[in-house]
Design an enzyme around this catalytic site. Sequence first.
Site, PDB file in Angstrom:
ATOM      1  N   GLY A  92      18.883   4.394  -8.434  1.00  0.00           N
ATOM      2  CA  GLY A  92      17.958   5.375  -7.962  1.00  0.00           C
ATOM      3  C   GLY A  92      17.019   5.268  -8.617  1.00  0.00           C
ATOM      4  O   GLY A  92      16.054   5.830  -9.565  1.00  0.00           O
ATOM      5  N   ASN A 132      14.032   4.348  -6.761  1.00  0.00           N
ATOM      6  CA  ASN A 132      12.956   4.596  -5.850  1.00  0.00           C
ATOM      7  C   ASN A 132      13.062   6.320  -6.192  1.00  0.00           C
ATOM      8  O   ASN A 132      12.274   6.427  -6.572  1.00  0.00           O
ATOM      9  CB  ASN A 132      12.916   4.476  -4.656  1.00  0.00           C
ATOM     10  CG  ASN A 132      12.465   2.671  -4.349  1.00  0.00           C
ATOM     11  OD1 ASN A 132      10.759   2.585  -4.622  1.00  0.00           O
ATOM     12  ND2 ASN A 132      13.770   1.436  -4.392  1.00  0.00           N
ATOM     13  N   LYS A 155      32.100  10.685  10.281  1.00  0.00           N
ATOM     14  CA  LYS A 155      30.249   9.977   9.459  1.00  0.00           C
ATOM     15  C   LYS A 155      29.833  11.639  10.005  1.00  0.00           C
ATOM     16  O   LYS A 155      29.630  12.132   9.399  1.00  0.00           O
ATOM     17  CB  LYS A 155      29.818   9.078  10.775  1.00  0.00           C
ATOM     18  CG  LYS A 155      28.038   9.561  10.646  1.00  0.00           C
ATOM     19  CD  LYS A 155      27.795   8.276  11.140  1.00  0.00           C
ATOM     20  CE  LYS A 155      28.083   6.858  10.274  1.00  0.00           C
ATOM     21  NZ  LYS A 155      27.513   6.054  10.291  1.00  0.00           N
ATOM     22  N   MET A 183      23.253   4.305   1.352  1.00  0.00           N
ATOM     23  CA  MET A 183      23.905   2.693   2.136  1.00  0.00           C
ATOM     24  C   MET A 183      24.758   3.109   3.112  1.00  0.00           C
ATOM     25  O   MET A 183      25.827   2.370   3.958  1.00  0.00           O
ATOM     26  CB  MET A 183      24.383   2.084   0.894  1.00  0.00           C
ATOM     27  CG  MET A 183      23.752   1.528  -0.115  1.00  0.00           C
ATOM     28  SD  MET A 183      22.001   0.366   0.327  1.00  0.00           S
ATOM     29  CE  MET A 183      22.329  -0.896   1.034  1.00  0.00           C
ATOM     30  N   ARG A 184      23.933   4.135   4.185  1.00  0.00           N
ATOM     31  CA  ARG A 184      24.469   4.219   6.047  1.00  0.00           C
ATOM     32  C   ARG A 184      23.633   4.637   6.900  1.00  0.00           C
ATOM     33  O   ARG A 184      22.884   4.963   6.974  1.00  0.00           O
ATOM     34  CB  ARG A 184      25.613   5.559   5.162  1.00  0.00           C
ATOM     35  CG  ARG A 184      26.577   5.926   4.202  1.00  0.00           C
ATOM     36  CD  ARG A 184      26.659   7.049   4.572  1.00  0.00           C
ATOM     37  NE  ARG A 184      28.208   7.053   2.791  1.00  0.00           N
ATOM     38  CZ  ARG A 184      29.416   6.026   3.791  1.00  0.00           C
ATOM     39  NH1 ARG A 184      29.841   6.259   4.890  1.00  0.00           N
ATOM     40  NH2 ARG A 184      29.929   6.446   2.492  1.00  0.00           N
ATOM     41  N   ASN A 216      13.120   5.689   5.711  1.00  0.00           N
ATOM     42  CA  ASN A 216      13.885   4.324   4.622  1.00  0.00           C
ATOM     43  C   ASN A 216      12.855   3.254   4.484  1.00  0.00           C
ATOM     44  O   ASN A 216      12.000   3.228   5.360  1.00  0.00           O
ATOM     45  CB  ASN A 216      15.083   4.228   6.007  1.00  0.00           C
ATOM     46  CG  ASN A 216      15.807   3.451   5.409  1.00  0.00           C
ATOM     47  OD1 ASN A 216      16.138   3.435   3.972  1.00  0.00           O
ATOM     48  ND2 ASN A 216      16.050   1.996   5.855  1.00  0.00           N
ATOM     49  N   HIS A 227      12.203   0.175   2.898  1.00  0.00           N
ATOM     50  CA  HIS A 227      13.427  -1.357   3.455  1.00  0.00           C
ATOM     51  C   HIS A 227      12.672  -2.182   2.675  1.00  0.00           C
ATOM     52  O   HIS A 227      11.672  -2.489   2.688  1.00  0.00           O
ATOM     53  CB  HIS A 227      13.655  -1.716   4.605  1.00  0.00           C
ATOM     54  CG  HIS A 227      14.587  -3.337   5.111  1.00  0.00           C
ATOM     55  ND1 HIS A 227      16.419  -3.073   5.141  1.00  0.00           N
ATOM     56  CD2 HIS A 227      14.282  -3.919   5.186  1.00  0.00           C
ATOM     57  CE1 HIS A 227      16.504  -3.963   5.193  1.00  0.00           C
ATOM     58  NE2 HIS A 227      15.791  -4.870   5.465  1.00  0.00           N
TER      59      HIS A 227
HETATM   60  C1  GRF Z   1      16.070  -0.514  -2.338  1.00  0.00           C
HETATM   61  O1  GRF Z   1      15.551  -1.764  -2.568  1.00  0.00           O
HETATM   62  C2  GRF Z   1      15.376  -0.405  -0.669  1.00  0.00           C
HETATM   63  O2  GRF Z   1      14.621  -1.219  -0.421  1.00  0.00           O
HETATM   64  C3  GRF Z   1      16.878  -0.341  -0.121  1.00  0.00           C
HETATM   65  O3  GRF Z   1      18.149  -0.320  -1.509  1.00  0.00           O
HETATM   66  C4  GRF Z   1      17.042  -0.641  -2.629  1.00  0.00           C
HETATM   67  C5  GRF Z   1      17.344   1.008  -3.425  1.00  0.00           C
HETATM   68  O4  GRF Z   1      16.802   0.411  -4.710  1.00  0.00           O
HETATM   69  N1  GRF Z   1      17.015   0.222   1.027  1.00  0.00           N
HETATM   70  P1  GRF Z   1      17.260   1.587  -6.161  1.00  0.00           P
HETATM   71  O5  GRF Z   1      19.010   2.671  -5.651  1.00  0.00           O
HETATM   72  O6  GRF Z   1      15.761   2.857  -5.800  1.00  0.00           O
HETATM   73  O7  GRF Z   1      16.888   1.332  -6.793  1.00  0.00           O
END
Ligand code: GRF
Length: 189
Positions: free
Chosen positions: A12, A14, A65, A88-89, A105, A107
């Site tokens: 988390g 981000n 799902k 992660m889905r 999303n 990436h």
């Molecule tokens: C990030 O690197 C994002 O690009 C990827 O998952 C990671 C999540 O990191 N999809 P966080 O949980 O926000 O620290």
Amino acid sequence: MKNIAIFASGTGSNFAALVAKFSDAAAGVHISVLVCDQAGAPVLTKAQAAGIPIIKVDYRACGSKAKAETTILRQLPPVDLIVLAGYMRILGPTLLNAYPRQIINLHPALLPSFPGRTGIADAYNYGVRVTGITVHYVDSGIDSGEIIAQEPVRIVRGESLAELEVAIHAAEHKLLPAVVVELLNGGEE
Ligand code: GRF
């Protein structure tokens, strides 16, 4: 004021960057809810600390799902945008059809290179000199939706994978909140 939902499964960082950015009402974005599919994920503690409501969903208990996504939809408040930040889905048609072009999303590589769960390490191990990050619309594929924004991150000779991860995450924490503001409020801050 625009409302967003953040979907996250893990650390988390981000999520925390979005919370920090949108604690300033001038950004015009309110985080309505965190959706999390992993019991005990550190992002849950971050949401609690920030006073953000949480929808927890147990995909296994839901049985499929589609049922899990229906469960989420039933609880989701009205939002203008769904932000996947380490969720992660792969999303199914239940959510995708409910929010056309309203799910994005993040990436940690320059798509279409290095899609999938290990984008940072894959780019590092391949030996590219420039990698980066991508924000894209979500479709039914793996990191395959239309690209919205990208930011390059150089890999310095001798840099460790851990150092690259720090650089990638730092770039993510800047780009993702900026893209959300731009998408929702036309770039005005
Ligand atoms: C990030 O690197 C994002 O690009 C990827 O998952 C990671 C999540 O990191 N999809 P966080 O949980 O926000 O620290």
